[in-house]
Design an enzyme around this catalytic site. Structure first.
Site, PDB file in Angstrom:
ATOM      1  N   ASP A   1      72.555  65.280  71.617  1.00  0.00           N
ATOM      2  CA  ASP A   1      72.973  65.747  70.283  1.00  0.00           C
ATOM      3  C   ASP A   1      72.803  64.672  69.211  1.00  0.00           C
ATOM      4  O   ASP A   1      73.579  64.599  68.261  1.00  0.00           O
ATOM      5  CB  ASP A   1      74.443  66.225  70.292  1.00  0.00           C
ATOM      6  CG  ASP A   1      74.701  67.211  71.406  1.00  0.00           C
ATOM      7  OD1 ASP A   1      73.878  68.116  71.586  1.00  0.00           O
ATOM      8  OD2 ASP A   1      75.723  67.069  72.093  1.00  0.00           O
TER       9      ASP A   1
ATOM     10  N   LYS B   1      67.728  64.881  67.642  1.00  0.00           N
ATOM     11  CA  LYS B   1      66.316  64.752  68.050  1.00  0.00           C
ATOM     12  C   LYS B   1      65.461  65.834  67.412  1.00  0.00           C
ATOM     13  O   LYS B   1      64.307  65.612  67.086  1.00  0.00           O
ATOM     14  CB  LYS B   1      66.187  64.848  69.582  1.00  0.00           C
ATOM     15  CG  LYS B   1      66.812  63.693  70.319  1.00  0.00           C
ATOM     16  CD  LYS B   1      66.615  63.817  71.810  1.00  0.00           C
ATOM     17  CE  LYS B   1      67.445  64.880  72.467  1.00  0.00           C
ATOM     18  NZ  LYS B   1      68.895  64.649  72.485  1.00  0.00           N
TER      19      LYS B   1
ATOM     20  N   ALA C   1      70.128  72.387  76.489  1.00  0.00           N
ATOM     21  CA  ALA C   1      69.880  71.697  75.217  1.00  0.00           C
ATOM     22  C   ALA C   1      69.924  72.716  74.088  1.00  0.00           C
ATOM     23  O   ALA C   1      69.761  73.908  74.308  1.00  0.00           O
ATOM     24  CB  ALA C   1      68.509  71.038  75.239  1.00  0.00           C
ATOM     25  N   GLY C   2      70.136  72.241  72.903  1.00  0.00           N
ATOM     26  CA  GLY C   2      70.107  73.144  71.756  1.00  0.00           C
ATOM     27  C   GLY C   2      69.858  72.338  70.506  1.00  0.00           C
ATOM     28  O   GLY C   2      70.597  71.415  70.195  1.00  0.00           O
ATOM     29  N   HIS C   3      68.753  72.623  69.836  1.00  0.00           N
ATOM     30  CA  HIS C   3      68.467  71.940  68.580  1.00  0.00           C
ATOM     31  C   HIS C   3      68.757  72.899  67.445  1.00  0.00           C
ATOM     32  O   HIS C   3      68.193  73.981  67.404  1.00  0.00           O
ATOM     33  CB  HIS C   3      66.987  71.566  68.479  1.00  0.00           C
ATOM     34  CG  HIS C   3      66.568  70.556  69.492  1.00  0.00           C
ATOM     35  ND1 HIS C   3      67.281  69.425  69.750  1.00  0.00           N
ATOM     36  CD2 HIS C   3      65.487  70.512  70.302  1.00  0.00           C
ATOM     37  CE1 HIS C   3      66.662  68.723  70.681  1.00  0.00           C
ATOM     38  NE2 HIS C   3      65.575  69.365  71.033  1.00  0.00           N
TER      39      HIS C   3
ATOM     40  N   ARG D   1      63.998  72.120  98.207  1.00  0.00           N
ATOM     41  CA  ARG D   1      62.736  72.817  98.480  1.00  0.00           C
ATOM     42  C   ARG D   1      62.925  74.293  98.835  1.00  0.00           C
ATOM     43  O   ARG D   1      62.260  74.848  99.674  1.00  0.00           O
ATOM     44  CB  ARG D   1      61.953  72.069  99.579  1.00  0.00           C
ATOM     45  CG  ARG D   1      61.493  70.716  99.079  1.00  0.00           C
ATOM     46  CD  ARG D   1      61.178  69.773 100.180  1.00  0.00           C
ATOM     47  NE  ARG D   1      62.371  69.434 100.933  1.00  0.00           N
ATOM     48  CZ  ARG D   1      62.388  68.570 101.943  1.00  0.00           C
ATOM     49  NH1 ARG D   1      61.287  67.980 102.319  1.00  0.00           N
ATOM     50  NH2 ARG D   1      63.498  68.309 102.583  1.00  0.00           N
TER      51      ARG D   1
ATOM     52  N   GLN E   1      68.916  66.126  76.026  1.00  0.00           N
ATOM     53  CA  GLN E   1      70.108  65.351  76.366  1.00  0.00           C
ATOM     54  C   GLN E   1      69.922  63.880  75.941  1.00  0.00           C
ATOM     55  O   GLN E   1      69.171  63.613  75.029  1.00  0.00           O
ATOM     56  CB  GLN E   1      70.451  65.464  77.863  1.00  0.00           C
ATOM     57  CG  GLN E   1      70.909  66.866  78.288  1.00  0.00           C
ATOM     58  CD  GLN E   1      69.776  67.831  78.546  1.00  0.00           C
ATOM     59  OE1 GLN E   1      68.799  67.484  79.187  1.00  0.00           O
ATOM     60  NE2 GLN E   1      69.876  69.045  78.054  1.00  0.00           N
TER      61      GLN E   1
ATOM     62  N   ASP F   1      74.771  59.804  56.550  1.00  0.00           N
ATOM     63  CA  ASP F   1      75.557  60.405  55.464  1.00  0.00           C
ATOM     64  C   ASP F   1      76.919  60.913  55.929  1.00  0.00           C
ATOM     65  O   ASP F   1      77.857  60.997  55.149  1.00  0.00           O
ATOM     66  CB  ASP F   1      74.761  61.574  54.844  1.00  0.00           C
ATOM     67  CG  ASP F   1      74.312  62.575  55.908  1.00  0.00           C
ATOM     68  OD1 ASP F   1      73.652  62.144  56.874  1.00  0.00           O
ATOM     69  OD2 ASP F   1      74.634  63.769  55.788  1.00  0.00           O
TER      70      ASP F   1
HETATM   71  P1  IMP Z   1      74.649  70.458  82.437  1.00  0.00           P
HETATM   72  O1  IMP Z   1      73.412  69.818  81.911  1.00  0.00           O
HETATM   73  O2  IMP Z   1      74.912  71.810  81.846  1.00  0.00           O
HETATM   74  O3  IMP Z   1      74.705  70.444  83.931  1.00  0.00           O
HETATM   75  O4  IMP Z   1      75.894  69.550  81.957  1.00  0.00           O
HETATM   76  C1  IMP Z   1      76.117  68.248  82.458  1.00  0.00           C
HETATM   77  C2  IMP Z   1      76.664  67.327  81.365  1.00  0.00           C
HETATM   78  O5  IMP Z   1      75.656  67.113  80.407  1.00  0.00           O
HETATM   79  C3  IMP Z   1      77.866  67.897  80.597  1.00  0.00           C
HETATM   80  O6  IMP Z   1      78.711  66.834  80.219  1.00  0.00           O
HETATM   81  C4  IMP Z   1      77.226  68.519  79.379  1.00  0.00           C
HETATM   82  O7  IMP Z   1      78.126  68.607  78.295  1.00  0.00           O
HETATM   83  C5  IMP Z   1      76.124  67.511  79.116  1.00  0.00           C
HETATM   84  N1  IMP Z   1      74.985  68.087  78.387  1.00  0.00           N
HETATM   85  C6  IMP Z   1      74.005  68.867  78.870  1.00  0.00           C
HETATM   86  N2  IMP Z   1      73.125  69.183  77.907  1.00  0.00           N
HETATM   87  C7  IMP Z   1      73.549  68.569  76.799  1.00  0.00           C
HETATM   88  C8  IMP Z   1      73.035  68.484  75.468  1.00  0.00           C
HETATM   89  O8  IMP Z   1      71.990  69.038  75.104  1.00  0.00           O
HETATM   90  N3  IMP Z   1      73.766  67.742  74.602  1.00  0.00           N
HETATM   91  C9  IMP Z   1      74.889  67.088  74.966  1.00  0.00           C
HETATM   92  N4  IMP Z   1      75.411  67.133  76.188  1.00  0.00           N
HETATM   93  C10 IMP Z   1      74.738  67.861  77.098  1.00  0.00           C
END
Ligand code: IMP
Length: 437
Positions: A13, A16, A39-41, A147, A232, A341
């Site tokens: 977060d 990126k 992930a989420g942008h 596998r 991440q 900012d």
């Molecule tokens: P998972 O990837 O859903 O298995 O989560 C494992 C850990 O990674 C947790 O603490 C999530 O909050 C963190 N996490 C996974 N994806 C993101 C992301 O895009 N941003 C921030 N934290 C993430």
């Protein structure tokens, strides 16, 4: 020709998406390499400040005509991908021929999410939950490493998918019953529906799937600029992060080469993205966390709520030991500083320059997460800087206190800034160097 990897320097977060979006202007191909719909942008575009969230497709998709590639190292929920494709197409942001899904990527199936949810509930009772995004990421990677996974290419073969799902559930049903009771075990009709849904999604994705590593090699061979978009952040890396409070993929720069099947000698630069402060979602150590009104102020000013889950993010001061660790792990040769900012309203800004643990001063996080949780940050203090001109185009355009802050971070991190972001819009950016140059 230039191959640049963009990687999160903290716990994800870091913003990126905006940096990738900017760098995509000069790139021909953008490659997402790790994780999946965890992930989420959130991208802000156009005069209407329209928000677009991408979870699987690289944020470079916002530029017309760029090849967007999902690497074989990803785990893909085919329904989430189809939803995202539909949303982007509806907004006119994804054209025919732009997307390629690596056929070696693994498929997230409903039982992966089911097991993850049950595990997290179970662990929660004992205060040991990871705080995952519950998108099935961990269980899908477990199946891959064991596998037994279903790959995107398998979706073209109904008999193979059925056999793999049966084999997996044969082993997993006792676990599901143990964690969630007999009622949680999927019945025949549910399993049949899961299989049919996966095959139907596979049929829709068919024309978009192919050999991602060859396509990346073709772009590199043709002398194109290729941008790798990390997901991440460095401290969530499966091997080097704050294990077990990590995600299940390689989030550091090396993961790009592994996922895309590209040799490390082809990479020219690694850009680490760091916010001007730090955030973390889910469990795990976070030495600079602010569990107070200042943390709350940063959360609200920065809109620090998960793009995928909506969870409030834990907020804290910038953590130099963690940043140095990220710089070292990925060999970052430049940084991008985002959300400067957001700190404008604060009377004072702190930065952890080291940790103190058992009478020793540490310049990087200790390996054991319990030690990291005990470590006390040693802070440097900066006076607040007030509003930042949104049209700042150089560091000299920043208020003096903000410039001192930026220069100090650069010095302590040991690598220069490529850019400094002073607002969510594309143009609200101070560009200092071009990593493709
Ligand atoms: P998972 O990837 O859903 O298995 O989560 C494992 C850990 O990674 C947790 O603490 C999530 O909050 C963190 N996490 C996974 N994806 C993101 C992301 O895009 N941003 C921030 N934290 C993430």
């Amino acid at each position: 020709m230039s191959v640049v990897i963009v990687v999160g320097a903290q716990w994800g977060d870091e913003g990126k998406g905006k940096v990738v979006d900017l760098l995509t202007e000069t790139a021909e191909a953008v490659v997402r390499y790790g994780g999946g719909a965890n992930a989420g942008h959130t991208l802000v575009i156009g005069p209407q400040r329209e928000k677009v969230v991408t979870r699987l497709i690289p944020s470079g998709v916002l530029h017309p005509g760029k090849r967007c590639i999902l690497g074989d190292g990803m785990v893909i929920d085919p329904h989430a991908l189809l939803d995202e494709i539909a949303q982007l197409r509806e907004k006119g942001l994804l054209q025919k021929g732009e997307l390629l899904v690596g056929h070696g990527a693994h498929v997230i199936l409903p039982y992966h999410k089911l097991i993850e949810g049950l595990r997290e509930e179970h662990a929660n009772k004992h205060g040991r939950a990871i705080g995952t995004t519950r998108r099935g990421i961990g269980p899908a990677y477990e199946a891959k490493v064991a596998r037994r996974g279903v790959r995107i290419r398998d979706l073209a073969d109904a008999a193979r998918v059925r056999a793999l799902v049966e084999q997996n559930l044969d082993e997993l049903n006792p676990l599901i019953a143990h964690l969630g009771g007999a009622g949680a075990v999927p019945d025949r009709s549910t399993v049949d529906r899961w299989i049919d849904d996966a095959l139907a999604a596979g049929a829709q994705l068919q024309g978009l799937c192919g050999d991602a590593s060859r396509e990346v090699a073709r772009h590199v061979g043709a002398g194109h600029h290729v941008l790798f978009e990390g997901a991440q952040g460095s401290l969530l890396d499966i091997d080097h992060g704050t294990y077990p409070y990590v995600t299940s993929s390689a989030t550091i720069a090396a993961g790009a080469c592994q996922s895309a099947g590209l040799g490390p000698t082809k990479v020219h630069a690694v850009v680490g993205i760091t916010k001007a402060y730090a955030t973390r979602v889910g469990g795990g150590p976070f030495p600079t966390e602010l569990d107070d009104a200042t943390g709350e102020a940063i959360r609200h000013a920065g809109g620090e709520f998960g793009a995928v889950t909506g969870r409030p993010r834990r907020c804290g001061w910038l953590d130099l030991p963690a940043l140095r660790f990220g710089v070292r792990l990925s060999g970052m040769d430049g940084l991008a500083l985002t959300k400067l900012d957001v700190l404008s309203e604060l009377p004072e800004v702190h930065v952890a320059i080291s940790y103190s643990l058992d009478g020793k001063e540490l310049d990087e996080p200790p390996i054991d997460p319990d030690d990291m949780a005990r470590a006390k940050p040693v802070f440097a203090r900066f006076e607040g800087w007030g509003p930042i001109p949104r049209d700042a185009k150089d560091l000299v355009d920043l208020p003096t206190a903000a410039r001192k802050y930026v220069e100090a971070i650069e010095r302590w991190a040991g690598v220069p800034f490529h850019l400094v972001s002073v607002g969510p819009e594309r143009q609200e950016t101070i560009v200092l160097r071009d990593p493709f140059a």
